[in-house]
Design an enzyme around this catalytic site. Structure first.
Site, short mmCIF file in Angstrom:
data_model
loop_
_atom_site.label_atom_id
_atom_site.label_comp_id
_atom_site.label_asym_id
_atom_site.label_seq_id
_atom_site.Cartn_x
_atom_site.Cartn_y
_atom_site.Cartn_z
N LYS A 123 1.02 -1.05 0.01
CA LYS A 123 -0.11 0.12 0.09
C LYS A 123 0.97 1.37 0.00
CE LYS A 123 -3.80 2.37 2.41
NZ LYS A 123 -4.62 2.11 3.81
N ASP A 228 -13.68 4.60 9.30
CA ASP A 228 -14.07 4.44 8.07
C ASP A 228 -14.45 3.08 8.03
OD1 ASP A 228 -14.39 4.82 5.59
OD2 ASP A 228 -12.27 4.99 5.10
#
Length: 433
Positions: A123, A228
């Site tokens: 990532k 989130d």
């Protein structure tokens, strides 16, 4: 921003020294003077430094600003990518980079493999892709340092996410196993499955609903709120891999986590809960209601007393992971670290802009990439400066004078040149004679 590693094998050790020099110089300069690059890089001759800079500019790993008042360069995101990958290669945690898995609002995801050929995920944090549009107006310290500061903040986000994932994995949370991180890149376990967003059917969606709600509560009981928690950041394992695990889901994406002591903790908690409720109501037409006749409070939904978690009723701290990782909101009065404040400002928009359509985000990213490529085609070594008013020009002139003083100090070895906590060069006027 596309990751192209095809040129990495041709870079020399001097090239990486120049990139590292630019990285160091970028901490205090949007445009790093050539003389400072040579001083920090430690190359034997100025000619060698200039040759290396030229080669790196052709590969768009460094760039020069158009109409700049002095000769200098800045590190591009591609150059920053190369530094991070090189660091992992040197540690032998990375062997090769594969294809793009996904593009998010604040990151790019790639498939990679380690030296043993085991597939993993890389990532790459790219803060500023969307948050820059909403935060830049009230962040004065980014005024003349847009690129360098977003790289710096991306590094902080990657470091924080690696820290979150490590401590959660050690405490038996269903998160990917973290393996390594460097600068703005985090390497983690490859999860065989698909994002819950693409889930069409499930053999027991009632249990999945309850397990996800329990995850939210367990995380809060350990001091953290995801902020989130939705179908985009939950991966459902495939039938083959789920046999070896207790749960059939894995939760990802943690840099925006906050402490349950955060002033808006209840709001974030309720939003995470509502995100799961909305998904299951929309996807499975599943909307459980509270049933007082049931005594079981070990889960949520059908067959349990409560339909969904409540912050004040269900949260009972059992551990203080938020203190261990210094999550946003913990002991706020006792923390004044500038890095924590900078990162908090950057991830604020990530918390505010959750739930947006991911496809739309990808389209925006592609448009941004197209714009960047057009600029590169126009002039591979030059970038336009943003419009500046007279006050900006005066400030830039002052910055230029400060740069010249720092360069002179580096060359002469004066004693009044110091570094602050962020690694920025500072000339201590009190020591001058």
């Amino acid at each position: 921003m596309k990751l192209d590693t095809s040129h990495m094998r041709y870079l020399t050790s001097d090239d990486f020294k120049v990139l590292q020099a630019l990285e160091l110089g970028t901490r205090n300069h949007e445009l790093v003077p050539t003389t400072l690059i040579h001083t920090l890089g430690g190359l034997r001759s100025v000619t060698g430094t200039n040759r290396s800079i030229g080669d790196l500019a052709k590969l768009k790993l460094v760039s020069r600003l158009r109409n700049a008042k002095y000769d200098g360069f800045r590190l591009t995101y591609s150059g920053y990518d190369y530094l991070a990958l090189k660091s992992m290669l040197n540690r032998e945690t990375l062997y090769s980079v594969g294809t793009t898995i996904g593009v998010g609002k604040e990151s790019d995801i790639y498939s990679v493999s380690d030296p043993e050929g085991v597939a993993k995920v890389l990532k790459i944090h790219r803060l500023g892709r969307t948050s820059f549009k909403t935060v830049k107006n009230n962040r004065d310290y980014l005024k003349n340092k847009h690129t360098s500061n977003w790289m710096y903040l991306s590094r902080l986000a990657a470091e924080k996410e690696f820290e979150f994932m490590t401590i959660l994995y050690q405490n038996d949370f269903t998160v990917p196993q973290p393996f390594d991180y460097s600068r703005h890149c985090v390497m983690m376990e490859w999860i065989k499955g698909m994002p819950m967003k693409h889930l069409r059917k499930h053999k027991n969606h009632q249990r999945l609903y309850s397990d996800l709600m329990n995850f939210i509560v367990k995380l809060a009981n350990h001091g953290l709120i995801h902020c989130d928690f939705n179908e985009f950041n939950i991966i459902i394992r495939d039938d083959e891999s789920v046999k070896d695990h207790e749960f059939d889901f894995v939760v990802i994406d943690f840099p925006q986590c906050v402490s349950i002591e955060h002033v808006d903790a209840k709001q974030y908690f309720d939003r995470d809960v509502e995100g799961i409720r909305s998904f299951f109501e929309k996807k499975f037409r599943y909307k459980p209601t509270q049933d007082p006749t049931m005594l079981d409070t070990e889960g949520y939904g059908d067959g349990y007393k409560y339909a969904y978690p409540d912050f004040e009723r269900d949260i009972q701290r059992v551990k203080s992971l938020d203190v261990e990782v210094k999550a946003s909101g913990y002991a706020k009065k006792r923390t004044g670290v500038r890095e924590d404040k900078d990162l908090e400002q950057a991830v604020m928009s990530m918390r505010l802009n959750t739930g947006e359509d991911e496809d739309e985000g990808e389209l925006d990213d592609e448009e941004d990439d197209d714009e960047d490529e057009e600029d590169d085609d126009e002039d591979s070594n030059e970038y336009d400066l943003e419009d500046e008013d007279e006050g900006d020009e005066e400030e830039e002139e002052n910055l230029h004078q400060e740069n010249e003083k720092i360069i002179e100090a580096l060359q002469s070895g004066v004693k009044n040149l110091k570094m602050d906590k962020l690694g920025n060069y500072i000339i201590d006027d009190e020591d001058e004679t």
